[in-house]
Structure formats: C-alpha cells, structure tokens
Motif scaffolding. Structure first.
Motif, mmCIF file in Angstrom:
data_model
loop_
_atom_site.group_PDB
_atom_site.id
_atom_site.type_symbol
_atom_site.label_atom_id
_atom_site.label_comp_id
_atom_site.label_asym_id
_atom_site.label_seq_id
_atom_site.Cartn_x
_atom_site.Cartn_y
_atom_site.Cartn_z
ATOM 1 N N LEU A 1 0.820 -1.211 0.000
ATOM 2 C CA LEU A 1 0.000 0.000 0.000
ATOM 3 C C LEU A 1 0.857 1.265 0.000
ATOM 4 O O LEU A 1 0.599 2.195 -0.774
ATOM 5 C CB LEU A 1 -0.924 0.006 1.225
ATOM 6 C CG LEU A 1 -1.899 1.161 1.333
ATOM 7 C CD1 LEU A 1 -2.892 1.120 0.178
ATOM 8 C CD2 LEU A 1 -2.632 1.110 2.654
ATOM 9 N N LEU A 2 1.885 1.305 0.827
ATOM 10 C CA LEU A 2 2.753 2.481 0.860
ATOM 11 C C LEU A 2 3.555 2.625 -0.434
ATOM 12 O O LEU A 2 3.797 3.741 -0.896
ATOM 13 C CB LEU A 2 3.696 2.404 2.062
ATOM 14 C CG LEU A 2 3.028 2.586 3.429
ATOM 15 C CD1 LEU A 2 4.001 2.259 4.545
ATOM 16 C CD2 LEU A 2 2.479 3.983 3.584
ATOM 17 N N GLY A 3 3.964 1.506 -1.021
ATOM 18 C CA GLY A 3 4.671 1.552 -2.303
ATOM 19 C C GLY A 3 3.779 2.085 -3.409
ATOM 20 O O GLY A 3 4.201 2.925 -4.220
ATOM 21 N N LEU B 1 2.099 9.287 -5.862
ATOM 22 C CA LEU B 1 2.381 10.670 -5.475
ATOM 23 C C LEU B 1 3.703 11.194 -6.028
ATOM 24 O O LEU B 1 3.788 12.343 -6.455
ATOM 25 C CB LEU B 1 2.374 10.800 -3.949
ATOM 26 C CG LEU B 1 1.031 10.566 -3.267
ATOM 27 C CD1 LEU B 1 1.184 10.623 -1.755
ATOM 28 C CD2 LEU B 1 0.000 11.576 -3.737
ATOM 29 N N LYS B 2 4.744 10.382 -6.007
ATOM 30 C CA LYS B 2 6.086 10.852 -6.395
ATOM 31 C C LYS B 2 6.531 10.358 -7.764
ATOM 32 O O LYS B 2 7.487 10.891 -8.323
ATOM 33 C CB LYS B 2 7.108 10.415 -5.349
ATOM 34 C CG LYS B 2 6.810 10.953 -3.972
ATOM 35 C CD LYS B 2 8.006 11.519 -3.343
ATOM 36 C CE LYS B 2 7.589 12.097 -2.001
ATOM 37 N NZ LYS B 2 8.581 12.863 -1.393
ATOM 38 N N GLY B 3 5.908 9.295 -8.261
ATOM 39 C CA GLY B 3 6.266 8.783 -9.574
ATOM 40 C C GLY B 3 7.419 7.785 -9.568
ATOM 41 O O GLY B 3 7.781 7.262 -10.606
#
Length: 132
Positions: free
Chosen positions: A84-86, A92-94
């Motif tokens: 999920l965090l990945g 968000l950051k690409g």
C-alpha cells in the motif's frame, strides 16, 4: 548460573507483559553508551517495536491458543503495508524507494501493534475475569 537464568527469565517475561518498559531501558542504555540523544531515541523505538510485536503475538496466542499463528497476521500486515505504501509513493512521487517504504511500514507498525497490544491486553483481562 541458575540465578542469571532466573533473572533473564523474569526480565524477558516482564518485557513481554510490559513492552513499553523497554523504551526507557534502551534509551538510557544507548544514551549512556553513545551520548547521542537522537541515536538513543531511534534505537529505543526500534527495540520497543520488536517488543510490542512479540507481546502482541504472545497475547494473541494466549487468548486464542487454537487459532492460526499470529506470525501470519504480522507477516500479512507488513506485506500489505509495504504494498500500500509503495503504491501510494508511486502515485504521489512517480518513483519507488523501497528503503523509504520499508522504513515507513516499520514506523507504522509501531503504532499499529501498540494499539493491537493494548486491545489484546484488555481483551485478555476481560476474558480472564469472565472465567473467574
């Protein structure tokens, strides 16, 4: 030799029942050793995280001894948190930084398993009181 064995047995038993007691013990030990507050804080949080996870697993196994092993739940939490965090980081950051994702999952687990431990500890007390 039996005295040391008894001491360590009681010490680890106490840290299993009260894992948050490990935070000041580790903090003070590392601070006295390295004289670095920031390093002592990091070590204390990481070691306390191990203690909280171990305590939550122990509480789960005492409350539901015939249930599936709690280590499966711990593994699933970490796997789900990293995925999920990945995914969130890529959105968000690409780009993906596994180091940051792993660190974030580890810190998130401190909060999650701290809450789980408190809930299981309370559940264990209520269950024990119901038996008496």
């Amino acid at each position: 030799m039996a005295v040391w064995t008894t001491f360590w047995s009681y010490f680890w038993g106490t840290l299993t029942v009260v894992p948050f007691l490990g935070f000041p013990l580790v903090y003070l030990s590392v601070y006295m050793w390295k004289r670095n507050k920031r390093l002592a804080g990091r070590w204390a949080v990481n070691i306390t995280n191990f203690l909280v996870i171990r305590s939550a697993v122990s509480a789960y196994e005492l409350i539901w001894p015939e249930a599936m092993s709690a280590w499966w739940w711990v593994s699933c939490f970490f796997l789900g948190a990293v995925v999920l965090l990945g995914w969130l980081q890529v959105k968000l950051k690409g780009k993906l930084s596994l180091k940051k994702v792993g660190f974030s999952a580890w810190r998130l687990s401190f909060l999650w398993f701290g809450l789980v431990y408190i809930v299981l500890f309370t559940t264990g007390i209520i269950k024990t009181m119901g038996v008496v």
